[in-house]
Design a protein around this motif. Structure first.
Motif, PDB file in Angstrom:
ATOM      1  N   HIS A 113      48.532  32.447  44.610  1.00 37.26           N
ATOM      2  CA  HIS A 113      47.919  31.260  44.019  1.00 37.26           C
ATOM      3  C   HIS A 113      46.604  31.578  43.315  1.00 37.26           C
ATOM      4  O   HIS A 113      46.343  31.077  42.226  1.00 37.26           O
ATOM      5  N   GLN A 114      45.774  32.426  43.890  1.00 35.08           N
ATOM      6  CA  GLN A 114      44.474  32.718  43.291  1.00 35.08           C
ATOM      7  C   GLN A 114      44.646  33.452  41.952  1.00 35.08           C
ATOM      8  O   GLN A 114      43.953  33.157  40.981  1.00 35.08           O
ATOM      9  N   PHE A 115      45.544  34.409  41.926  1.00 34.19           N
ATOM     10  CA  PHE A 115      45.771  35.156  40.687  1.00 34.19           C
ATOM     11  C   PHE A 115      46.345  34.242  39.615  1.00 34.19           C
ATOM     12  O   PHE A 115      45.956  34.311  38.449  1.00 34.19           O
ATOM     13  N   TYR A 116      47.278  33.375  39.988  1.00 30.07           N
ATOM     14  CA  TYR A 116      47.875  32.459  39.024  1.00 30.07           C
ATOM     15  C   TYR A 116      46.818  31.502  38.467  1.00 30.07           C
ATOM     16  O   TYR A 116      46.819  31.208  37.276  1.00 30.07           O
ATOM     17  N   ALA A 117      45.917  31.034  39.315  1.00 25.98           N
ATOM     18  CA  ALA A 117      44.849  30.146  38.845  1.00 25.98           C
ATOM     19  C   ALA A 117      43.937  30.885  37.861  1.00 25.98           C
ATOM     20  O   ALA A 117      43.520  30.315  36.845  1.00 25.98           O
ATOM     21  N   PHE A 118      43.646  32.163  38.126  1.00 24.35           N
ATOM     22  CA  PHE A 118      42.823  32.961  37.220  1.00 24.35           C
ATOM     23  C   PHE A 118      43.509  33.121  35.863  1.00 24.35           C
ATOM     24  O   PHE A 118      42.877  32.937  34.815  1.00 24.35           O
ATOM     25  N   VAL A 119      44.794  33.460  35.868  1.00 23.46           N
ATOM     26  CA  VAL A 119      45.531  33.643  34.607  1.00 23.46           C
ATOM     27  C   VAL A 119      45.628  32.317  33.858  1.00 23.46           C
ATOM     28  O   VAL A 119      45.450  32.273  32.639  1.00 23.46           O
ATOM     29  N   ASP A 120      45.875  31.230  34.573  1.00 19.28           N
ATOM     30  CA  ASP A 120      45.979  29.920  33.930  1.00 19.28           C
ATOM     31  C   ASP A 120      44.661  29.533  33.270  1.00 19.28           C
ATOM     32  O   ASP A 120      44.640  29.057  32.135  1.00 19.28           O
ATOM     33  N   ASN A 121      43.548  29.741  33.952  1.00 23.32           N
ATOM     34  CA  ASN A 121      42.240  29.432  33.367  1.00 23.32           C
ATOM     35  C   ASN A 121      41.923  30.330  32.175  1.00 23.32           C
ATOM     36  O   ASN A 121      41.318  29.889  31.193  1.00 23.32           O
ATOM     37  N   ALA A 122      42.325  31.605  32.246  1.00 28.61           N
ATOM     38  CA  ALA A 122      42.087  32.518  31.131  1.00 28.61           C
ATOM     39  C   ALA A 122      42.897  32.099  29.909  1.00 28.61           C
ATOM     40  O   ALA A 122      42.396  32.139  28.777  1.00 28.61           O
ATOM     41  N   LEU A 123      44.144  31.668  30.114  1.00 28.10           N
ATOM     42  CA  LEU A 123      44.960  31.238  28.982  1.00 28.10           C
ATOM     43  C   LEU A 123      44.452  29.930  28.387  1.00 28.10           C
ATOM     44  O   LEU A 123      44.549  29.713  27.175  1.00 28.10           O
ATOM     45  N   LYS A 124      43.898  29.045  29.221  1.00 31.36           N
ATOM     46  CA  LYS A 124      43.363  27.787  28.706  1.00 31.36           C
ATOM     47  C   LYS A 124      42.090  28.007  27.889  1.00 31.36           C
ATOM     48  O   LYS A 124      41.723  27.166  27.083  1.00 31.36           O
TER      49      LYS A 124
END
Length: 172
Positions: A113-124
């Motif tokens: 979950h933490q890694f996915y949140a990081f990638v999602d924020n980076a893509l946004k």
């Protein structure tokens, strides 16, 4: 006069070529359809056997690599293999449900979950394509395409489909 002579010779040559093509083409059509009808059962049987071979091959490959995955991913793959559709009926809802759970388990294993949140924020953080275009770009393209005959019909069909799919978008 030379042009008229050359034109007559060219027209005669095209007529002869077209006549030969039509006759040879018409003769070959029944043989192709007859061959397709004769061998269609064999082709279906071959693809059915290949489908079963592929299904078992995928299962054997996963069994070799199963030791590297947690039990949740193994169980999800076993569920996919258990609900794997038959060759005669490919699109079963049970298979899609099992595949969805398998990919969810893979996502949870490879991207916590933490890694996915990081990638999602980076893509946004990246700008979208529509933010890079000038404000009136799409309406200008639409006004231009209204004068192109083939594109005009395509755009009208696209608008019709979108209005059917999203009827609530124009309500204010």
């Amino acid at each position: 006069m030379k042009f008229l002579t050359l034109f007559a010779v060219a027209a005669l040559a095209f007529t002869v070529v077209a006549g030969d093509y039509t006759e040879s083409h018409v003769e070959t059509i029944p043989s192709y359809t007859r061959l397709i009808k004769e061998y269609s059962a064999d082709v279906v049987e071959y693809f059915g056997r290949f489908y079963e071979f592929f299904k078992n091959f995928v299962y054997q490959v996963f069994q070799k690599f199963a030791q590297f995955f947690p039990a949740e991913v193994k169980n999800a793959f076993e569920n996919v293999y258990k609900n794997w559709p038959r060759f005669e009926q490919l699109f079963t809802p049970e298979f899609f449900t099992a595949a969805r759970e398998f990919f969810r388990a893979l996502k949870d294993f490879f991207m916590p979950h933490q890694f996915y949140a990081f990638v999602d924020n980076a893509l946004k953080a990246f700008p979208t394509v529509t933010e890079l275009l000038p404000p009136g770009f799409w309406p200008t393209i639409g006004r231009y395409l209204e004068y192109v005959p083939f594109a005009k019909e395509t755009v009208h069909q696209w608008y019709y489909v979108m209005e059917q799919l999203i009827p609530h978008a124009h309500q204010y």
